[in-house]
Write an enzyme that holds these catalytic residues in place. Structure first.
Site, PDB file in Angstrom:
ATOM      1  N   CYS A  30      -5.977   0.480   1.393  1.00 14.16           N
ATOM      2  CA  CYS A  30      -5.762   2.105   1.938  1.00 14.16           C
ATOM      3  C   CYS A  30      -6.089   2.388   1.120  1.00 14.16           C
ATOM      4  CB  CYS A  30      -4.712   2.040   2.919  1.00 14.16           C
ATOM      5  SG  CYS A  30      -4.732   3.178   3.795  1.00 14.16           S
ATOM      6  N   LYS A  57       0.685  -6.250  13.066  1.00 13.20           N
ATOM      7  CA  LYS A  57       2.077  -5.308  13.135  1.00 13.20           C
ATOM      8  C   LYS A  57       3.529  -5.844  13.448  1.00 13.20           C
ATOM      9  CE  LYS A  57      -0.896  -0.678  13.094  1.00 13.20           C
ATOM     10  NZ  LYS A  57      -2.279  -0.975  13.721  1.00 13.20           N
ATOM     11  N   VAL A  70      -0.209   3.687   8.017  1.00 13.78           N
ATOM     12  CA  VAL A  70       0.144   3.682   6.687  1.00 13.78           C
ATOM     13  C   VAL A  70      -0.004   4.926   5.843  1.00 13.78           C
ATOM     14  CG1 VAL A  70       0.710   1.297   6.350  1.00 13.78           C
ATOM     15  CG2 VAL A  70      -1.702   1.576   6.186  1.00 13.78           C
ATOM     16  N   GLU A  83       1.304  10.123   7.584  1.00 11.36           N
ATOM     17  CA  GLU A  83       0.459  10.690   7.506  1.00 11.36           C
ATOM     18  C   GLU A  83       0.441  11.222   6.179  1.00 11.36           C
ATOM     19  OE1 GLU A  83      -2.164  11.191   9.326  1.00 11.36           O
ATOM     20  OE2 GLU A  83      -1.174   9.488  10.337  1.00 11.36           O
ATOM     21  N   SER A  84      -0.446  10.823   5.188  1.00  8.68           N
ATOM     22  CA  SER A  84      -0.808  10.373   3.677  1.00  8.68           C
ATOM     23  C   SER A  84      -0.379  11.885   2.651  1.00  8.68           C
ATOM     24  CB  SER A  84      -2.410  10.192   2.836  1.00  8.68           C
ATOM     25  OG  SER A  84      -1.904  10.182   2.195  1.00  8.68           O
TER      26      SER A  84
END
Length: 164
Positions: A30, A57, A70, A83-84
């Site tokens: 990811c 999941k 993720v 959240e990145s």
């Protein structure tokens, strides 16, 4: 606990996060989780990784992050951040010894704008290999990537030149 294999539905929930660490719920390929992983490494933060199988999941993961996405961070206090961009900003503020974001509001805004420009580039780095492996024609995506890279680098150069 670091797992190369992805945990799936039915996998037991891991124990508590150790006091001197943080846990990253990720997926090995990811690009958004990679951002968080890079910040963790750049700041020298001790962490363990649990890779989540995103199509199957574990139930307990959905309880931690109802979006089921993720990257997701978990602290020893049981706090969950996801959240990145949010995980990266959290890490920069929670571990201030080595700041990655500028201290001025304009400097922070400028970095966030650049992140938005490069997000389109990042998405192509994921899409192109996946579609190529499926035998799909990726020439259109490669052309889009070239345009996105050119625009992003140009904007970065203009921004840097105007800010100094």
């Amino acid at each position: 606990m670091s797992t190369e294999k992805s945990v799936i539905k039915g996998t037991p929930e891991p124990g508590p996060v150790p006091k001197d660490s943080i846990r990253l719920y990720s997926m090995r390929f990811c690009p958004y989780a990679q951002r968080t992983r890079l910040v963790l490494h750049a700041k020298g933060i001790k962490f363990d990784t649990i890779n989540i199988h995103l199509r199957n999941k574990p139930e307990w993961f959905l309880e931690k992050n109802p979006l089921g996405m993720v990257p997701t961070l978990e602290t020893p206090a049981g706090e969950v951040i996801y959240e990145s961009p949010i995980t990266c900003e959290y890490l920069d503020e929670a571990y201030p010894e080595k700041k990655l974001l500028p201290s001025t509001p304009f400097g922070k805004a400028r970095q966030r704008m650049m992140l938005e420009h490069f997000s389109n580039v990042e998405l192509h780095f994921y899409k192109i290999p996946v579609r190529r492996l499926k035998g799909e024609d990726v020439s259109g995506l490669e052309a889009e990537l070239k345009v996105s890279l050119t625009k992003s680098w140009y904007l970065l150069l203009v921004c840097e030149a105007s800010c100094h």
